[in-house]
Design an enzyme around this catalytic site. Structure first.
Site, PDB file in Angstrom:
ATOM      1  N   SER A 152       0.811  -1.223   0.000  1.00  0.00           N
ATOM      2  CA  SER A 152       0.000   0.000   0.000  1.00  0.00           C
ATOM      3  C   SER A 152       0.842   1.270   0.000  1.00  0.00           C
ATOM      4  O   SER A 152       0.720   2.116   0.893  1.00  0.00           O
ATOM      5  CB  SER A 152      -0.938  -0.035   1.195  1.00  0.00           C
ATOM      6  N   ARG A 167       7.606   6.248  -4.189  1.00  0.00           N
ATOM      7  CA  ARG A 167       8.101   6.908  -2.983  1.00  0.00           C
ATOM      8  C   ARG A 167       7.491   6.218  -1.779  1.00  0.00           C
ATOM      9  O   ARG A 167       6.453   5.571  -1.882  1.00  0.00           O
ATOM     10  CB  ARG A 167       7.707   8.398  -2.971  1.00  0.00           C
ATOM     11  N   ASP A 205      -3.789  -1.901  -1.859  1.00  0.00           N
ATOM     12  CA  ASP A 205      -4.872  -2.281  -0.934  1.00  0.00           C
ATOM     13  C   ASP A 205      -6.230  -1.718  -1.359  1.00  0.00           C
ATOM     14  O   ASP A 205      -7.276  -2.330  -1.147  1.00  0.00           O
ATOM     15  CB  ASP A 205      -4.554  -1.889   0.520  1.00  0.00           C
TER      16      ASP A 205
HETATM   17 MG    MG Z   1      -4.607  -1.755   5.500  1.00  0.00          MG
END
Ligand code: MG
Ligand code: ADP
Length: 538
Positions: A152, A167, A205
């Protein structure tokens, strides 16, 4: 009372009026469009090449891991082929030192070790059998468990299991990893441990949440957005291909006319055209590892809300008109005592106030605020806080939480408007899947989002009624498994189907485990096409 008026001064700085919400929504739409037209904009609007959502009838066992920011989760998902699945997981906190490790290897070897621990614990026989086969040289990579990697952080996705880190965010800072393929980093460490696992898919995610939500959303409801409100915040939504004006790198199935786009909305309005900024937002940003970026996230998500409250509270403590957490003598405290704060209190340390304390403050509606006062004691080592102290803290925390929810409504509302679904006669309910501790546990977070949605021009109370925001529990795990499944289907020309079946049969499913539960979801229509990946293979 001075304390009251001084508190109000702080609280009022976090107010986001209906007018502000509307202005921010228009700017959000503008920045979304800008991100669809060119690279290098504040919202990255990353094409995911997921052009539709699998058909739910698939069978198989998949691993999924989720590196979210605070925790690392390893899970195995058994898709039963009849719209139900079983899911088992382990969760560990990511050690702080690994978030800023010198080398990527340190972090990824830790992750691989957790996968090993999980296999030994939950799939012992399979693990032992695989290790034996490997030693005797009879192992085949087609027998390896396929793993969906939920990662994520912003990634430039180059293939279904290939993506380079753009990044770090959420306090991570390992420069060595930037620009590298995170799947390869993980696979290398998995291979070092000799685990029978292949990293098959890389999933954000938000995309996983959208997939899992589509899988379970019912009837005419169409899931258009997966949103995360956890350590960080981000969303992925279904966009019309014709709106994606910037060049895309490969071929993909254009038949649905849609593609899932990962907005990276955490960086919405880094230029601060519309985002509200208090003195404490500035202090937080200046002291962060990434000043000037993720400005929306720094006002919305779990990692930051506690810190904003901490900084504002510190100012009130310093304010002589207020006497917060200080008593002239015991008669100034309803507990007939004197408030003491330990020097070690998290109040005096950066990131020392967890957002979960805000949830406790919001949930406590007792006249004495007894659970909040207990929480101040256990989490922040503030003993004998007076009722007034707790009231001040609660007011500040509520203001920060409310601003976050109203800003969340800006992102959600803008994407609902962008989808055009409220004007579509074939759509009853516009479904939105959300995940993350903040939206799951902060009291009335969704209610505050709805309140703000009602105020958005083009949505209004009628529109807000047709928007359904539902928790996609463990969405990222299920979504990653679904995408790993699709990845495996795409490689099936090269793979021996019997191996895959043998693998599934080998796995002993331990349904007595306390982490195992069965979810009987209704099958949505899920089909992912990433033909460009197939092209890359040949
Ligand atoms: Mg999560
Ligand atoms: P991740 O982002 O790693 O996927 P979560 O969704 O669990 O993990 O989010 C963790 C974040 O949520 C942390 O920043 C934490 O401070 C915050 N958080 C955890 N529990 C709560 C709670 N009860 N109320 C509000 N925020 C919470």
């Amino acid at each position: 009372m001075a304390a009251e008026s001084e508190t109000k001064k702080v609280v009022s700085q976090f107010e986001l009026t209906d007018h502000d919400v509307n202005a921010a929504t228009l700017e959000f739409l503008r920045q979304m469009d800008e991100g669809l037209r060119k690279d290098g904009t504040s919202m990255s609007q990353i094409p995911t090449y997921v052009t539709a959502v699998p058909d739910g009838s698939e069978k198989g066992v998949y691993l999924a891991v989720d590196l979210g920011g605070t925790n690392f989760r390893v899970c195995s998902v058994q898709l039963n082929g009849d719209s139900t699945f079983n899911l088992t997981y382990n969760k560990v906190a990511i050690p702080k030192e690994l978030m800023v490790a010198k080398t990527a290897r340190e972090l990824f070897s830790f992750l691989a070790m957790q996968i090993e621990v999980f296999l030994k614990e939950h799939h012992k026989d399979y693990y032992a059998a695989q290790i034996k086969k490997r030693r005797s040289g009879t192992t085949r990579s087609s027998e390896y468990l396929r793993l969906g990697f939920t990662f994520s952080f912003p990634v430039n996705q180059l293939g279904i299991n290939k993506g380079k880190l753009i990044r770090w965010t959420k306090g991570f800072d390992i420069p060595d990893a930037v620009g590298k393929d995170v799947c390869a980093l993980l696979q290398t460490e998995i291979d070092k441990l000799g685990l029978p696992v292949k990293v098959a898919a890389l999933v954000n995610d938000t995309v996983g949440t959208l997939m899992a939500r589509s899988y379970t959303s019912v009837g005419k409801a169409k899931s258009i957005l997966g949103g995360i409100f956890g350590t960080g915040t981000n969303g992925a939504y279904i966009e019309k291909l014709s709106n994606i004006k910037k060049p895309t790198v490969g071929e993909y199935d254009k038949s649905t006319g849609d593609m899932v786009v990962n907005t990276e909305w955490g960086s919405f309005d880094n230029q601060l055209n519309v985002l509200p900024t208090t003195k404490w937002d500035k202090i937080l940003d200046d002291a962060s590892v990434n000043p000037g970026i993720q400005m929306f996230e720094k006002r919305v998500s779990g990692m930051f809300l506690g810190e904003i409250v901490r900084l504002a509270t510190l100012d009130l403590i310093k304010n002589e008109k207020v006497t917060l957490f200080v008593d002239a003598n015991s008669s100034f405290n309803d507990l007939q005592s004197i408030t003491t704060i330990s020097r070690e209190s998290g109040l005096f340390k950066q990131w020392g106030l967890d957002s979960s304390v805000l949830s406790v403050a919001a949930a406590d509606d007792t006249p004495e605020l007894s659970s909040l006062r207990l929480e101040l004691e256990t989490s922040l080592q503030i003993d004998s806080a007076s009722l007034v102290d707790a009231q001040i803290f609660k007011a500040v925390a509520a203001a920060v939480g409310r601003r976050a929810a109203r800003l969340s409504a800006v992102a959600i509302g803008a994407i609902v408007l962008q989808s055009g679904k409220l004007n579509d006669p074939d759509t009853d309910v516009v479904d939105i899947g959300v995940d993350g501790s903040l939206v799951e546990h902060y009291p009335f977070f969704r209610a505050m989002i709805y309140e703000a949605l009602k105020a958005i021009d083009g949505i209004g109370p009628k529109g807000a009624e047709r928007i359904r925001i539902g928790i996609a529990k463990d969405g990222s795990g299920v979504g990653a498994a679904l995408i790993a499944l699709v990845a495996e289907k795409m490689e099936k020309d090269n793979s021996n189907v019997e191996d895959v079946e043998a693998r599934v049969d080998d796995l002993v499913w331990n349904t007595n485990n306390h982490n195992t539960f069965i979810v009987a979801g209704v099958v949505g229509v899920i089909a992912i096409a990433a033909l460009w990946w197939a092209r890359q293979r040949s």
